[in-house]
Design a protein around this motif. Structure first.
Motif, mmCIF file in Angstrom:
data_model
loop_
_atom_site.group_PDB
_atom_site.id
_atom_site.type_symbol
_atom_site.label_atom_id
_atom_site.label_comp_id
_atom_site.label_asym_id
_atom_site.label_seq_id
_atom_site.Cartn_x
_atom_site.Cartn_y
_atom_site.Cartn_z
ATOM 1 N N PHE A 93 -24.282 -19.540 -23.416
ATOM 2 C CA PHE A 93 -23.715 -18.263 -22.972
ATOM 3 C C PHE A 93 -22.508 -18.414 -22.054
ATOM 4 C CE2 PHE A 93 -27.781 -15.507 -23.627
ATOM 5 C CZ PHE A 93 -27.525 -15.485 -24.987
ATOM 6 N N VAL A 94 -22.102 -19.647 -21.783
ATOM 7 C CA VAL A 94 -20.905 -19.811 -20.958
ATOM 8 C C VAL A 94 -19.740 -20.145 -21.889
ATOM 9 C CG1 VAL A 94 -19.816 -21.087 -19.077
ATOM 10 C CG2 VAL A 94 -22.271 -20.618 -19.001
ATOM 11 N N PHE A 95 -18.869 -19.186 -22.133
ATOM 12 C CA PHE A 95 -17.739 -19.334 -23.056
ATOM 13 C C PHE A 95 -18.156 -19.963 -24.374
ATOM 14 C CE2 PHE A 95 -15.610 -19.750 -18.785
ATOM 15 C CZ PHE A 95 -15.244 -18.423 -18.738
ATOM 16 N N TYR A 147 -12.150 -23.384 -17.658
ATOM 17 C CA TYR A 147 -12.506 -23.964 -18.959
ATOM 18 C C TYR A 147 -11.332 -23.760 -19.916
ATOM 19 C CZ TYR A 147 -17.573 -23.772 -17.758
ATOM 20 O OH TYR A 147 -18.809 -23.936 -17.194
ATOM 21 N N MET A 148 -11.245 -24.622 -20.905
ATOM 22 C CA MET A 148 -10.295 -24.452 -22.024
ATOM 23 C C MET A 148 -8.858 -24.284 -21.552
ATOM 24 S SD MET A 148 -12.538 -21.947 -24.484
ATOM 25 C CE MET A 148 -13.077 -20.831 -23.200
ATOM 26 N N GLY A 149 -8.520 -24.906 -20.423
ATOM 27 C CA GLY A 149 -7.207 -24.632 -19.862
ATOM 28 C C GLY A 149 -6.228 -25.776 -19.904
ATOM 29 N N ARG A 189 -13.274 -35.050 -20.440
ATOM 30 C CA ARG A 189 -14.439 -35.675 -21.072
ATOM 31 C C ARG A 189 -15.515 -36.018 -20.033
ATOM 32 N NH1 ARG A 189 -14.038 -36.717 -26.020
ATOM 33 N NH2 ARG A 189 -15.450 -38.471 -26.002
ATOM 34 N N GLY A 190 -15.791 -35.022 -19.192
ATOM 35 C CA GLY A 190 -16.761 -35.219 -18.116
ATOM 36 C C GLY A 190 -18.122 -35.666 -18.619
ATOM 37 N N THR A 191 -18.746 -36.563 -17.892
ATOM 38 C CA THR A 191 -20.075 -37.160 -18.143
ATOM 39 C C THR A 191 -20.073 -38.150 -19.311
ATOM 40 O OG1 THR A 191 -21.160 -35.618 -19.709
ATOM 41 C CG2 THR A 191 -21.208 -35.007 -17.351
ATOM 42 N N PRO A 219 -11.081 -32.192 -24.161
ATOM 43 C CA PRO A 219 -11.705 -31.145 -23.364
ATOM 44 C C PRO A 219 -11.652 -31.490 -21.878
ATOM 45 C CG PRO A 219 -13.403 -32.547 -24.311
ATOM 46 C CD PRO A 219 -12.078 -33.060 -24.807
ATOM 47 N N ALA A 220 -11.260 -30.508 -21.099
ATOM 48 C CA ALA A 220 -11.140 -30.774 -19.661
ATOM 49 C C ALA A 220 -11.537 -29.538 -18.868
ATOM 50 C CB ALA A 220 -9.699 -31.160 -19.328
ATOM 51 N N ILE A 221 -12.025 -29.793 -17.686
ATOM 52 C CA ILE A 221 -12.361 -28.746 -16.722
ATOM 53 C C ILE A 221 -11.415 -28.926 -15.538
ATOM 54 C CG2 ILE A 221 -14.072 -28.146 -14.942
ATOM 55 C CD1 ILE A 221 -14.920 -27.027 -17.598
ATOM 56 N N VAL A 269 -26.819 -27.403 -19.562
ATOM 57 C CA VAL A 269 -26.022 -27.751 -18.390
ATOM 58 C C VAL A 269 -24.562 -27.506 -18.750
ATOM 59 C CG1 VAL A 269 -25.317 -29.636 -16.881
ATOM 60 C CG2 VAL A 269 -27.682 -29.497 -17.685
ATOM 61 N N THR A 270 -23.921 -26.614 -18.035
ATOM 62 C CA THR A 270 -22.566 -26.239 -18.417
ATOM 63 C C THR A 270 -21.528 -27.230 -17.889
ATOM 64 O OG1 THR A 270 -21.023 -24.391 -18.533
ATOM 65 C CG2 THR A 270 -22.166 -24.676 -16.436
ATOM 66 N N ALA A 271 -20.469 -27.433 -18.681
ATOM 67 C CA ALA A 271 -19.446 -28.416 -18.328
ATOM 68 C C ALA A 271 -18.778 -28.100 -16.990
ATOM 69 C CB ALA A 271 -18.387 -28.482 -19.435
HETATM 70 N N1 SAH Z 1 -20.404 -23.564 -23.579
HETATM 71 C C1 SAH Z 1 -19.670 -24.661 -23.040
HETATM 72 C C2 SAH Z 1 -18.189 -24.346 -22.921
HETATM 73 C C3 SAH Z 1 -17.531 -24.098 -24.248
HETATM 74 S S1 SAH Z 1 -15.816 -23.799 -24.122
HETATM 75 C C4 SAH Z 1 -20.254 -25.043 -21.667
HETATM 76 O O1 SAH Z 1 -21.101 -24.333 -21.136
HETATM 77 O O2 SAH Z 1 -19.897 -26.086 -21.145
HETATM 78 C C5 SAH Z 1 -15.159 -25.436 -24.338
HETATM 79 C C6 SAH Z 1 -14.562 -25.939 -23.053
HETATM 80 O O3 SAH Z 1 -15.584 -26.485 -22.253
HETATM 81 C C7 SAH Z 1 -13.562 -27.047 -23.202
HETATM 82 O O4 SAH Z 1 -12.290 -26.564 -23.533
HETATM 83 C C8 SAH Z 1 -13.579 -27.646 -21.815
HETATM 84 O O5 SAH Z 1 -12.864 -26.852 -20.918
HETATM 85 C C9 SAH Z 1 -15.022 -27.507 -21.460
HETATM 86 N N2 SAH Z 1 -15.780 -28.755 -21.727
HETATM 87 C C10 SAH Z 1 -16.786 -28.930 -22.601
HETATM 88 N N3 SAH Z 1 -17.267 -30.192 -22.510
HETATM 89 C C11 SAH Z 1 -16.546 -30.814 -21.559
HETATM 90 C C12 SAH Z 1 -16.565 -32.120 -20.984
HETATM 91 N N4 SAH Z 1 -17.442 -33.047 -21.375
HETATM 92 N N5 SAH Z 1 -15.684 -32.397 -19.991
HETATM 93 C C13 SAH Z 1 -14.794 -31.480 -19.575
HETATM 94 N N6 SAH Z 1 -14.735 -30.240 -20.092
HETATM 95 C C14 SAH Z 1 -15.598 -29.902 -21.057
#
Ligand code: SAH
Length: 481
Positions: free
Chosen positions: A88-90, A172-174, A201-203, A225-227, A113-115
């Motif tokens: 449910f998070v993006f 997210y997604m930025g 590429r966290g974790t 993918p980056a946060i 666990v959300t990113a």
């Molecule tokens: N539902 C997912 C998010 C989906 S949107 C959640 O709760 O984590 C996709 C975005 O998540 C990516 O563009 C990036 O911003 C982030 N993301 C997902 N996995 C990641 C990771 N391992 N490291 C950094 N960012 C990540």
């Protein structure tokens, strides 16, 4: 019957929930995104239908309506809809739920666990902190704030409000829009010198952390993918004892994760340079009946022994009344996973320690289950004490060639950790004998002796010969310097 929306976690396969994993192993159909740990799919039933609906290689993903339709189509079976992070998070989980509701298909949601929390944590950044941030906002960086306003299409985000938000912004997604986002926040009044960090590429093993300020964050070259973490908490990773230090880990990839995770959570930039790989040896199923003592000298030995037994439908009961000795707590923990509590675990986790612990144990027939190539001291000493000793070679350690980048990175790291003699031998083989420039950390006297044989003097030797000991020794060395 039911569609389960399951959060797969941020990337490290260990970060899924128990319930999520259980559902994966039961599902008849698994519909998954691209950004999920693929290791999890290995837990699926062999007859499960596995559908990948994720984007790949710049191509397009399955449209959301098509995914919704797929879920409804298979809704009479047990379906796991596996999504990265939390559903449910993006994650558009809400839309999938609406489609299932409309079709009258029962569903359940298993959070993940959300990113946005996990990736910062893996980089040593807490998203809230008593003295640095009492609120956190999760923001989508999907839309370019400048374009949205210039082009007339109104952004769904109130960037002026976000600029004033009194807490951490987690974007997210930025990756691509970061420069525009940062500029928009600055023009909305946010402090340009505010600390910022990007975790790519966290974790995951190749996680990368980039640091700067709100002013510079858009130009750090972040890749998805980056946060992005915007706020004073981004600077807190410098309080961690290993912040700013790079540490190379040479153990086999399959075994490195606990050491890698520990070092990262202490703030180190970890370089994985696995010089070795563990390969099981094929062989007969051992008859354990005649032995009154079975010695296990590594978690791998435990795993491969039980694999051999399981191949013929046998389990821990094959050990019968034999005493079981484990060389250390890691091996004892591996045994516990198979329902066996070791009778003997020495205080010093070496062959000598084990022999010492066995001094008063009268034994006649012993089985030592271990690597093909190992030191002889355990076997020889037990024989000297009058026991009949058999050796069961279960696996071998082979060289894992390092890439040029891995060699270069490990060669320049501040610290290089060696956790066995074979990591020393094969690391140096791979570098053509070129010693690393950084400080050398050895897990114990045996590994140190091998280092010296190769002309290298360890700077640090762990006094407890396991992963905890290695981490502690490294921390002590950093504190002293
Ligand atoms: N539902 C997912 C998010 C989906 S949107 C959640 O709760 O984590 C996709 C975005 O998540 C990516 O563009 C990036 O911003 C982030 N993301 C997902 N996995 C990641 C990771 N391992 N490291 C950094 N960012 C990540």
């Amino acid at each position: 019957m039911t569609v389960y929306l399951v959060g797969a976690g941020p990337g490290d396969p260990g970060l899924i929930t128990r319930r999520g994993l259980e559902l994966i192993s039961q599902a008849e159909v698994i519909v998954h995104d691209r950004l999920i740990p693929t290791e999890l799919l290995a837990q699926a039933r062999p007859d499960a239908l596995i559908l990948d609906v994720g984007k790949r290689g710049g191509g397009s993903s399955t449209p959301q309506e098509e995914i919704d339709r797929l879920l409804v189509e298979h809704g009479s079976r047990t379906v796991v809809r596996l999504k990265g992070g939390d559903p449910f998070v993006f994650g558009r989980g809400g839309e999938e739920v609406e489609a299932l509701l409309a079709a009258g298909i029962p569903f359940d949601v298993v959070p993940g666990v959300t990113a946005g929390v996990a990736a910062p944590a893996a980089a040593g950044i807490p998203v809230t902190h008593r003295s640095a941030a009492s609120a956190v906002a999760f923001v989508t960086g999907h839309e370019d704030p400048a374009k949205a306003e210039v082009g007339g299409t109104k952004s769904s985000l109130d960037w002026d409000a976000l600029a004033r938000f009194p807490g951490t912004l987690v974007v997210y997604m930025g990756a691509r829009q970061l420069e525009a986002i940062a500029q928009r926040l600055i023009s909305g009044g946010r402090e340009p010198d505010e600390p910022a960090a990007v975790i790519e590429r966290g974790t995951l093993p190749d996680q990368r952390v980039l640091e700067g300020t709100l002013r510079t964050v858009g130009r750090l070259g972040a890749r998805a993918p980056a946060i992005a973490v915007l706020g004073s908490v981004a600077a807190l990773r410098h309080q961690l004892p290993l912040a700013g230090l790079s540490v190379a880990v040479t153990r086999a990839r399959a075994q490195a994760s606990s050491l890698v995770a520990r070092l990262r959570s202490l703030g180190a930039a970890v370089l994985e340079a696995p010089a070795i790989r563990i390969e099981p040896i094929d062989g007969p199923v051992p008859d354990l009946e005649p032995y009154d003592l079975v010695c296990l000298t590594s978690p791998n030995g435990v795993r491969f022994l039980f694999d051999r037994l399981a191949a013929v439908g046998r389990d821990a009961r094959a050990l019968g009344a034999a005493w079981v000795a484990a060389i250390g707590p890691g091996t004892a923990a591996a045994l516990r996973q198979y329902g066996v509590i070791a009778d003997v675990v020495p205080e010093e986790f070496t062959a000598e320690g084990l022999l010492e612990a066995l001094t008063d144990q009268p034994v006649e027939r012993v089985l030592v289950a271990r690597a093909a190539e190992a030191r002889d001291v355990l076997v020889n000493t037990l024989r000297d004490r009058g026991a009949e000793v058999d050796v069961l070679p279960l696996y071998e350690t082979v060289a894992e060639p390092l890439s040029a980048e891995q060699r270069a990175a490990a060669g320049q790291a501040d610290y290089v950790t060696f956790t066995s003699s074979s990591t020393v031998k094969f690391f140096l083989q791979s570098t053509g004998g070129q010693p690393p420039q950084g400080r050398i950390v050895s897990i114990g006297p045996i590994t140190s002796a091998t280092l010296r044989e190769h002309g290298l003097e360890p700077h640090v030797e762990a006094s407890r010969h396991d992963i905890d000991g290695v981490v502690q020794a490294l921390l002590d060395d950093v504190a002293r310097r």
